[in-house]
Design a protein around this motif. Structure first.
Motif, PDB file in Angstrom:
ATOM      1  N   VAL A 150       0.826  -1.206   0.000  1.00 12.17           N
ATOM      2  CA  VAL A 150       0.000   0.000   0.000  1.00 12.17           C
ATOM      3  C   VAL A 150       0.861   1.258   0.000  1.00 12.17           C
ATOM      4  O   VAL A 150       0.423   2.317  -0.435  1.00 12.17           O
ATOM      5  CB  VAL A 150      -0.936  -0.024   1.233  1.00 12.17           C
ATOM      6  CG1 VAL A 150      -0.122   0.018   2.523  1.00 12.17           C
ATOM      7  CG2 VAL A 150      -1.931   1.116   1.184  1.00 12.17           C
ATOM      8  N   ALA A 151       2.107   1.147   0.471  1.00 14.91           N
ATOM      9  CA  ALA A 151       2.972   2.320   0.533  1.00 14.91           C
ATOM     10  C   ALA A 151       3.185   2.940  -0.834  1.00 14.91           C
ATOM     11  O   ALA A 151       3.193   4.170  -0.982  1.00 14.91           O
ATOM     12  CB  ALA A 151       4.319   1.929   1.159  1.00 14.91           C
ATOM     13  N   SER A 152       3.354   2.115  -1.872  1.00 11.43           N
ATOM     14  CA  SER A 152       3.623   2.640  -3.209  1.00 11.43           C
ATOM     15  C   SER A 152       2.414   2.589  -4.122  1.00 11.43           C
ATOM     16  O   SER A 152       2.502   3.016  -5.277  1.00 11.43           O
ATOM     17  CB  SER A 152       4.766   1.842  -3.844  1.00 11.43           C
ATOM     18  OG  SER A 152       4.407   0.482  -3.977  1.00 11.43           O
ATOM     19  N   SER A 153       1.298   2.088  -3.634  1.00  4.79           N
ATOM     20  CA  SER A 153       0.146   1.871  -4.516  1.00  4.79           C
ATOM     21  C   SER A 153      -0.401   3.175  -5.091  1.00  4.79           C
ATOM     22  O   SER A 153      -0.879   3.208  -6.229  1.00  4.79           O
ATOM     23  CB  SER A 153      -0.962   1.131  -3.756  1.00  4.79           C
ATOM     24  OG  SER A 153      -1.411   1.891  -2.647  1.00  4.79           O
ATOM     25  N   THR A 154      -0.316   4.276  -4.339  1.00  9.65           N
ATOM     26  CA  THR A 154      -0.866   5.539  -4.818  1.00  9.65           C
ATOM     27  C   THR A 154      -0.122   6.039  -6.048  1.00  9.65           C
ATOM     28  O   THR A 154      -0.734   6.485  -7.032  1.00  9.65           O
ATOM     29  CB  THR A 154      -0.813   6.600  -3.702  1.00  9.65           C
ATOM     30  OG1 THR A 154      -1.534   6.113  -2.567  1.00  9.65           O
ATOM     31  CG2 THR A 154      -1.425   7.907  -4.168  1.00  9.65           C
ATOM     32  N   LYS A 155       1.207   5.972  -6.005  1.00 10.52           N
ATOM     33  CA  LYS A 155       2.003   6.521  -7.103  1.00 10.52           C
ATOM     34  C   LYS A 155       2.390   5.481  -8.153  1.00 10.52           C
ATOM     35  O   LYS A 155       2.921   5.847  -9.203  1.00 10.52           O
ATOM     36  CB  LYS A 155       3.271   7.170  -6.541  1.00 10.52           C
ATOM     37  CG  LYS A 155       3.005   8.461  -5.779  1.00 10.52           C
ATOM     38  CD  LYS A 155       4.299   9.167  -5.440  1.00 10.52           C
ATOM     39  CE  LYS A 155       4.030  10.499  -4.738  1.00 10.52           C
ATOM     40  NZ  LYS A 155       5.287  11.213  -4.397  1.00 10.52           N
ATOM     41  N   LEU A 156       2.155   4.215  -7.870  1.00  8.76           N
ATOM     42  CA  LEU A 156       2.552   3.169  -8.797  1.00  8.76           C
ATOM     43  C   LEU A 156       1.858   3.322 -10.140  1.00  8.76           C
ATOM     44  O   LEU A 156       2.483   3.214 -11.199  1.00  8.76           O
ATOM     45  CB  LEU A 156       2.251   1.796  -8.185  1.00  8.76           C
ATOM     46  CG  LEU A 156       2.747   0.574  -8.959  1.00  8.76           C
ATOM     47  CD1 LEU A 156       4.259   0.607  -9.086  1.00  8.76           C
ATOM     48  CD2 LEU A 156       2.307  -0.713  -8.257  1.00  8.76           C
ATOM     49  N   PHE A 157       0.559   3.613 -10.116  1.00 11.46           N
ATOM     50  CA  PHE A 157      -0.214   3.731 -11.351  1.00 11.46           C
ATOM     51  C   PHE A 157       0.269   4.905 -12.196  1.00 11.46           C
ATOM     52  O   PHE A 157       0.536   4.768 -13.394  1.00 11.46           O
ATOM     53  CB  PHE A 157      -1.699   3.893 -11.015  1.00 11.46           C
ATOM     54  CG  PHE A 157      -2.587   3.998 -12.227  1.00 11.46           C
ATOM     55  CD1 PHE A 157      -2.919   2.861 -12.945  1.00 11.46           C
ATOM     56  CD2 PHE A 157      -3.068   5.220 -12.650  1.00 11.46           C
ATOM     57  CE1 PHE A 157      -3.736   2.946 -14.066  1.00 11.46           C
ATOM     58  CE2 PHE A 157      -3.873   5.312 -13.766  1.00 11.46           C
ATOM     59  CZ  PHE A 157      -4.211   4.182 -14.478  1.00 11.46           C
ATOM     60  N   SER A 158       0.394   6.079 -11.565  1.00  7.28           N
ATOM     61  CA  SER A 158       0.805   7.262 -12.321  1.00  7.28           C
ATOM     62  C   SER A 158       2.248   7.150 -12.799  1.00  7.28           C
ATOM     63  O   SER A 158       2.623   7.732 -13.829  1.00  7.28           O
ATOM     64  CB  SER A 158       0.651   8.508 -11.448  1.00  7.28           C
ATOM     65  OG  SER A 158       1.432   8.404 -10.269  1.00  7.28           O
ATOM     66  N   THR A 159       3.073   6.382 -12.090  1.00  7.69           N
ATOM     67  CA  THR A 159       4.478   6.261 -12.458  1.00  7.69           C
ATOM     68  C   THR A 159       4.665   5.441 -13.729  1.00  7.69           C
ATOM     69  O   THR A 159       5.496   5.780 -14.586  1.00  7.69           O
ATOM     70  CB  THR A 159       5.271   5.624 -11.303  1.00  7.69           C
ATOM     71  OG1 THR A 159       5.149   6.442 -10.139  1.00  7.69           O
ATOM     72  CG2 THR A 159       6.735   5.473 -11.658  1.00  7.69           C
ATOM     73  N   ILE A 160       3.913   4.374 -13.887  1.00  6.56           N
ATOM     74  CA  ILE A 160       4.171   3.453 -14.997  1.00  6.56           C
ATOM     75  C   ILE A 160       3.093   3.490 -16.087  1.00  6.56           C
ATOM     76  O   ILE A 160       3.255   2.840 -17.113  1.00  6.56           O
ATOM     77  CB  ILE A 160       4.313   2.013 -14.478  1.00  6.56           C
ATOM     78  CG1 ILE A 160       3.029   1.550 -13.781  1.00  6.56           C
ATOM     79  CG2 ILE A 160       5.490   1.899 -13.530  1.00  6.56           C
ATOM     80  CD1 ILE A 160       3.115   0.141 -13.234  1.00  6.56           C
ATOM     81  N   ARG A 161       2.035   4.267 -15.889  1.00  9.29           N
ATOM     82  CA  ARG A 161       0.969   4.293 -16.889  1.00  9.29           C
ATOM     83  C   ARG A 161       1.488   4.816 -18.226  1.00  9.29           C
ATOM     84  O   ARG A 161       1.162   4.271 -19.289  1.00  9.29           O
ATOM     85  CB  ARG A 161      -0.190   5.146 -16.405  1.00  9.29           C
ATOM     86  CG  ARG A 161      -1.351   5.205 -17.388  1.00  9.29           C
ATOM     87  CD  ARG A 161      -2.484   6.067 -16.886  1.00  9.29           C
ATOM     88  NE  ARG A 161      -3.589   6.088 -17.831  1.00  9.29           N
ATOM     89  CZ  ARG A 161      -4.698   6.797 -17.655  1.00  9.29           C
ATOM     90  NH1 ARG A 161      -4.849   7.529 -16.553  1.00  9.29           N
ATOM     91  NH2 ARG A 161      -5.659   6.765 -18.546  1.00  9.29           N
ATOM     92  N   SER A 162       2.282   5.891 -18.189  1.00  8.65           N
ATOM     93  CA  SER A 162       2.782   6.469 -19.431  1.00  8.65           C
ATOM     94  C   SER A 162       3.701   5.498 -20.162  1.00  8.65           C
ATOM     95  O   SER A 162       3.717   5.443 -21.398  1.00  8.65           O
ATOM     96  CB  SER A 162       3.524   7.777 -19.137  1.00  8.65           C
ATOM     97  OG  SER A 162       4.599   7.547 -18.244  1.00  8.65           O
TER      98      SER A 162
END
Length: 577
Positions: free
Chosen positions: A482-494
Motif C-alpha cells: 500500500v505504501a507505493s500503490s498511490t504513485k505506482l499507477f501514475s508512475t508506470i501508466r505512461s
C-alpha cells in the motif's frame, strides 16, 4: 562429587545470589513505583510479588525478573486519575482487562510482532516517562504532596512548591539524590545506590529530620482479594487504556527479555512471555497491586549476580513476600522526599539520551515521530501519545517504503530488431519458410541472403523504423505494498501507453499486497483503453496470492500468461503479426 552435581550446585548458588540481589534492587523501586502510580507504596510491593512470582513460573524468559516498571507506573497514574476518576475498582478492572488482552496476544502468537514497534516511538515514550517522573516527583522532593492530574498540573504547582519548600524534606531529597549519583563504584556490587539512598535517607529522617511527610501506616500481611468493578457500559471507555497498558507492558517485557538473552546467550519465548505476564496482571488486579512487566534493572542485577534459571525469580518474589509480612512498621518511616530523590534519578536514567543526542543524524521523519510521542505524553496522556506515535511512524515508514518500492520498478523498451528477431532461423522454419527467401523479400531485398543474417523475422514486418520499440518490458522487482500503490499507477501508466505490447515481468517479484494488486488491475484496464496488449510473465508464489484472489488480471487473455522471456517473445510476435 561428580562434575554434573558440582555444576548443579554452582548453578543453584548463582540463582540464590541472583534472587537476593534482585530483591534488594526491587524493594525500593517497587515502593517508589507504587507511590508514583497513585495506588500507594504497598501496591507496588504487591505488584512486585505477584507479577514477579507468576512471571518467573509462567513467563518466557528463565532469567527475567518481573514487577512494577516506570512506564507502567506512569501509565497507571494516568488511568487511575483520568480514566477511572480515582475509583480503585475501575482502575483495577482496566488492569485485569489489559492482562486478558496480553494473554490473547500470546495465544494468537503475536509476541514476535511486538519487535516491529518503531524505535522512535519506543524512545519517545521512554523519554517521556522519565521526564514525567521528574516533573511529578519535584513536588514531594520539596516537601509538598503530589498533584494528581499529570505532568502539566505538577508543573503548574512548581512555583508554590518552591516558595513553600520544606527545608527538612528538601535536605533529605538532596542527600538521597546525591547518594544515588555519587555512590562509589566499588560499593555498587555489594549495595545498589537506590538501596543505599533509601537506608541513608530513612536513617537521617528517623534520627534528625523527623518532621517530614512519610509513607505512614503501610499495611503488612497478605492483601485482601478485590474483585474488579467494571460495568458493561464502561467497557468502551476502558478498552483504550487497557490496550495501552497491554502494549506497554508487552513491549517492556519483550525488550527486557532481549536484554537478558544478550547477557546469558539464551533465548526467550515471546508468546509464552505474553501469556505469563498477562496472567500475572490479571492476578495483580485481584490484590490491588500495580501492573508489571519485565524489570530491566532487576533482571540485569539478577543475571550479573549469577541467576540463570527460574529459581532466582521465584526466590526474589518470596523474599519480597517475607518482607511485606513484617515490613509495615519499618516502611512507615520512609519519607516521601527520599523516594522522590530515588525516582528523580531513575527518571533521568530512563530518558533515552543516546538517541536524543544523535537525533540530528537520523531521518527527519524519525524526529517528528519522537517529538509527537514525547510531547503528547507530557501534555496529553500516554494512551493518546502511543496511538498517535504508532500512526505517525506507520505513515513515515510508508513514505520511505514508497521510494524504495518505486525504485524497483524498471521499464525497458525492447527494440523490434533485437527482441522480435529470430537469431537462428528456427522459428522461420516452423512457420513454413523453407529457405528464408520470403523473409528477404519482405524486407525489400533482391535475394534470399537475408535469411542467414543476424536478425531474421518469422513474419512479414515492415521495418520503416529499425529502432522502433513496440514492445516494452515492465519489471516489478521486490515487494509492492500500500505504501507505493498511490504513485505506482501514475508512475508506470505512461510507459505502458508508449507500446503496443507490454510485458509485465513478475519473475523477481516477492510479494504484492491487496492495494498494489488493485493498482495492477487498473493498469491493465488503462492499457486496454490505449490499445496496448498485456503479457504477464513469471507470476507465481506469494506475488500471485492477492493478484489471483482479487482476479485483477481477468481481462488478460489466458494465452498471454507465460513463464519466461522466450514465451513472452512468442506471444508478442503473434500479437504484432
Amino acid at each position: 562429587m561428580s562434575l554434573q552435581t558440582s555444576e548443579k550446585l554452582q548453578g543453584l548458588r548463582g540463582d540464590v545470589f541472583g534472587g537476593l540481589t534482585a530483591a534488594v534492587v526491587a524493594l525500593p523501586l517497587s515502593l517508589a513505583f507504587g507511590v508514583a502510580s497513585g495506588l500507594g507504596a504497598v501496591a507496588g510491593l504487591y505488584g512486585a510479588i505477584v507479577v514477579g512470582l507468576a512471571g518467573a513460573l509462567l513467563g518466557g524468559s528463565k532469567t527475567q525478573i518481573s514487577g512494577p516498571t516506570a512506564p507502567l507506573s506512569v501509565a497507571m497514574a494516568v488511568v487511575f486519575v483520568d480514566y477511572a476518576n480515582q475509583d480503585l475498582g475501575k482502575a483495577l478492572a482496566i488492569v485485569a482487562l489489559a492482562g486478558l488482552i496480553q494473554m490473547l496476544m500470546g495465544a494468537l502468537r503475536l509476541g514476535s510482532y511486538m519487535a516491529y514497534t518503531p524505535y522512535a516511538v519506543v524512545s519517545g515514550f521512554t523519554s517521556a516517562v522519565g521526564l514525567i517522573i521528574i516533573l511529578v516527583q519535584v513536588l514531594p522532593f520539596f516537601g509538598t504532596e503530589v498533584a494528581l492530574g499529570g505532568a502539566l498540573k505538577s508543573l503548574r504547582s512548581w512555583p508554590d512548591a518552591v516558595s513553600n519548600a520544606d527545608p527538612s524534606a528538601l535536605a533529605l531529597g538532596v542527600v538521597t539524590l546525591a547518594v544515588c549519583i555519587f555512590w562509589p563504584e566499588r560499593l555498587r556490587r555489594y549495595l545498589p545506590p537506590s538501596v543505599a539512598a533509601l537506608l541513608i535517607g530513612t536513617l537521617l529522617s528517623v534520627l534528625w529530620l523527623s518532621d517530614v511527610p512519610t509513607l505512614a501506616e503501610v499495611p503488612s500481611g497478605l492483601p485482601d482479594v478485590k474483585l474488579p468493578e467494571l460495568q458493561l457500559s464502561d467497557l468502551g471507555a476502558a478498552l483504550p487504556p487497557a490496550v495501552t497498558i497491554a502494549l506497554l507492558g508487552s513491549i517492556n517485557s519483550l525488550l527486557t527479555a532481549r536484554v537478558a538473552d544478550s547477557l546469558t546467550l539464551q533465548s526467550h519465548e515471546p508468546n509464552r512471555e505474553l501469556l505469563g505476564v498477562g496472567f500475572a496482571n490479571v492476578l495483580v488486579a485481584l490484590v490491588g497491586g500495580v501492573p508489571g512487566a519485565g524489570a530491566t534493572s532487576c533482571t540485569v542485577a539478577n543475571v550479573r549476580a549469577g541467576g540463570r534459571s527460574r529459581v532466582s525469580g521465584v526466590l526474589c518474589a518470596t523474599i519480597l513476600l517475607a518482607l511485606v509480612l513484617g515490613l509495615g512498621r519499618i516502611a512507615d518511616a520512609i519519607p516521601h522526599a527520599v523516594l522522590a530523590g530515588i525516582l528523580i534519578k531513575i527518571g533521568f536514567e530512563i530518558i533515552d539520551w543516546r538517541y536524543i543526542t544523535r537525533i540530528h543524524l537520523v531521518p527527519r521523519e524519525n524526529l517528528v515521530v519522537l517529538a509527537l510521542t514525547l510531547g503528547l505524553s507530557v501534555v496529553s496522556d500516554l494512551v493518546v501519545a502511543v496511538a498517535v506515535g504508532l500512526i505517525a511512524a506507520a505513515m513515515t515508514s510508508a513514505r520511505q517504503l514508497e521510494r524504495l518500492e518505486l525504485d524497483m520498478v524498471v521499464s525497458t523498451p525492447l527494440l523490434d530488431m533485437t527482441f522480435l528477431a529470430d537469431d537462428d532461423g528456427d522459428d522461420a522454419d516452423d512457420d513454413g519458410d523453407d529457405d528464408g527467401d520470403d523473409a528477404g523479400d519482405a524486407d525489400g531485398g533482391d535475394d534470399g541472403d537475408d535469411a542467414g543474417d543476424e536478425f531474421d523475422f518469422d513474419f512479414d514486418l515492415e521495418m520503416d523504423d529499425p529502432f522502433a520499440a513496440r514492445t516494452g518490458l515492465l519489471s516489478l522487482r521486490g515487494s509492492f505494498t500500500v505504501a507505493s500503490s498511490t504513485k505506482l499507477f501514475s508512475t508506470i501508466r505512461s510507459d505502458v501507453a508508449e507500446h503496443e505490447v507490454v510485458i509485465l515481468d513478475f519473475t523477481q517479484t516477492v510479494f504484492i499486497d491487496d492495494s498494489a494488486a488493485l493498482v495492477l488491475g487498473q493498469l491493465v484496464d488503462a492499457a486496454i483503453v490505449s490499445d496496448t496488449e498485456c503479457i504477464v510473465m513469471g507470476l507465481s508464489g506469494m506475488a500471485s496470492t492477492s493478484v489471483e484472489a482479487l482476479d485483477v488480471l481477468r481481462r488478460v487473455p489466458e494465452d498471454h500468461f507465460v513463464d519466461d522471456l522466450d514465451g513472452a517473445r512468442a506471444v508478442a510476435r503473434r500479437i504484432l503479426l
